[in-house]
Write a protein that holds these residues in place. Sequence first.
Motif, mmCIF file in Angstrom:
data_model
loop_
_atom_site.group_PDB
_atom_site.id
_atom_site.type_symbol
_atom_site.label_atom_id
_atom_site.label_comp_id
_atom_site.label_asym_id
_atom_site.label_seq_id
_atom_site.Cartn_x
_atom_site.Cartn_y
_atom_site.Cartn_z
ATOM 1 N N SER A 31 0.825 -1.195 0.000
ATOM 2 C CA SER A 31 0.000 0.000 0.000
ATOM 3 C C SER A 31 0.866 1.256 0.000
ATOM 4 O O SER A 31 0.623 2.209 -0.755
ATOM 5 C CB SER A 31 -0.910 -0.040 1.231
ATOM 6 N N ALA A 88 -2.081 10.726 -2.882
ATOM 7 C CA ALA A 88 -2.418 9.318 -2.613
ATOM 8 C C ALA A 88 -1.881 8.915 -1.252
ATOM 9 O O ALA A 88 -0.788 9.327 -0.846
ATOM 10 C CB ALA A 88 -1.832 8.413 -3.692
ATOM 11 N N THR A 141 -3.719 2.719 2.368
ATOM 12 C CA THR A 141 -4.839 2.438 3.269
ATOM 13 C C THR A 141 -4.398 1.723 4.533
ATOM 14 O O THR A 141 -5.132 1.671 5.514
ATOM 15 C CB THR A 141 -5.891 1.593 2.543
ATOM 16 N N LYS A 181 -13.586 -5.209 -0.615
ATOM 17 C CA LYS A 181 -13.453 -3.765 -0.447
ATOM 18 C C LYS A 181 -12.084 -3.384 0.117
ATOM 19 O O LYS A 181 -11.914 -2.337 0.720
ATOM 20 C CB LYS A 181 -14.555 -3.226 0.469
ATOM 21 N N LYS A 200 -8.692 -2.022 -0.569
ATOM 22 C CA LYS A 200 -7.999 -1.269 -1.609
ATOM 23 C C LYS A 200 -6.630 -0.826 -1.107
ATOM 24 O O LYS A 200 -6.461 -0.524 0.072
ATOM 25 C CB LYS A 200 -8.819 -0.046 -2.036
ATOM 26 N N SER A 254 -5.957 5.292 -1.214
ATOM 27 C CA SER A 254 -7.080 6.211 -1.309
ATOM 28 C C SER A 254 -6.523 7.571 -1.727
ATOM 29 O O SER A 254 -5.318 7.798 -1.686
ATOM 30 C CB SER A 254 -7.829 6.314 0.032
#
Length: 427
Positions: free
Chosen positions: A325, A345, A348, A420, A422, A425
């Motif tokens: 991430s 960015a 997460t 869900k 990811k 974000s």
Amino acid sequence: MAKIAVLGAGLGGSIMAYELRDQVGRDDEIILINRGSIYSFVPSNPWVAVGWREREDVEIDLAPACAKRNIRLRPEGAARVIPSENRVAMLDGSSVEYDYLVIATGPELAFDEIEGFGPEAKTQSVCHIDHALMTKAAFERLVANPGPVVIGAVQGASCFGPAYEFAFILDKALRDAKVRDRVPMTFVTSEPYIGHLGLDGVGDTKGLLESALRSKHIKWITNARVTKFTSEEVLAEEINDDGTVKAAHAIASRFTMMLPAFRGVAAVRDIEGLTNPRGFILADKHQQNPTFKNIFSVGVCVAIPPMGKTPVPVGVPKTGFMIESMVTATAHNIARMIEGGAPNAQGTWNAVCLADFGDGGIAFVAQPQIPPRNVNWSSQGKWVHAAKIGFEKYFLYKVRQGKSEPFYEKLALQALGIDKLKAVSFD
């Protein structure tokens, strides 16, 4: 043309270089700095330590992949980052200048903080491939001359999963060798309870891991502060919630493997504005250093405060999905800055982990990593062992091929059925 240096070629640094190559322009230069050209898959070290893997099974020469991806590999190693001059001083006396720097060094292992600690002293380690091979020799001696064993993690440790993994892998290897009945095992940890993992537990990791330890006849001591290691004993204090000593333990041990606390590597420690007092890199939600805006960081070297006060200091782990991430967010942010934009960015920082137990294991998903969570799930079964083998094969494949595709997101989506989760974000 921008010049981007990545310092460190471990799990985070190697895929960082690959993902940057996918994100930035063809004329932008990417330089991967490492001590040597070999990538070693650290999660396989517990298997190496009992002879289930050889060095060549878990190592890859990065030179061919870097050449294929137009990444310049500098294997001389870094001596010091000099942010005020936008350069990295190398061990051979040369320098690497940069417009952007991503620090992905991983940690230095703080064995020197406890007397008798470390593979050069009285204990074993699975933190490095060289250590794991030394541990393999010690394991063979244990099989030939069985006796008590202590496994765990000391005060200040932030990586607990491999300690649990190695305890159960060692149990399986000793059972295979028909000597487990002559090897009393004790798990000693700084965690306030079994299954805390630096995350205040995930799902029912407390119940699952306590049950697993109990079923394998492994005793445990929590809230442990180790004071000394000898060749025959582990000396530890069990601490009450108020900080007083509940009990002092002298635990017999012929074979000891405990994970150390981490700190930042010498090349970055004690640089004002770059690191905290422990030497970890200060970073905001975009992985960007607040003082040196052209420096980013990913992986274990990133400074993350502990979750809360515990009787014995416990750090927060940086798990595989969390690192992927960070990498994805950083690659996007640097590409955006090169084009004249601002970072937007952020990783997460969800946790997806596979803990292999040799013939089974536990998996957990924490979304987000720090509670309260939207997803707080854990499970166990033989499928986890198979999934960990698949993870090893896939990750080594993608490092060898120079690919940056994320693994953990695919795992969560396809195998665990969590739709869900990811990687990044956006502001």
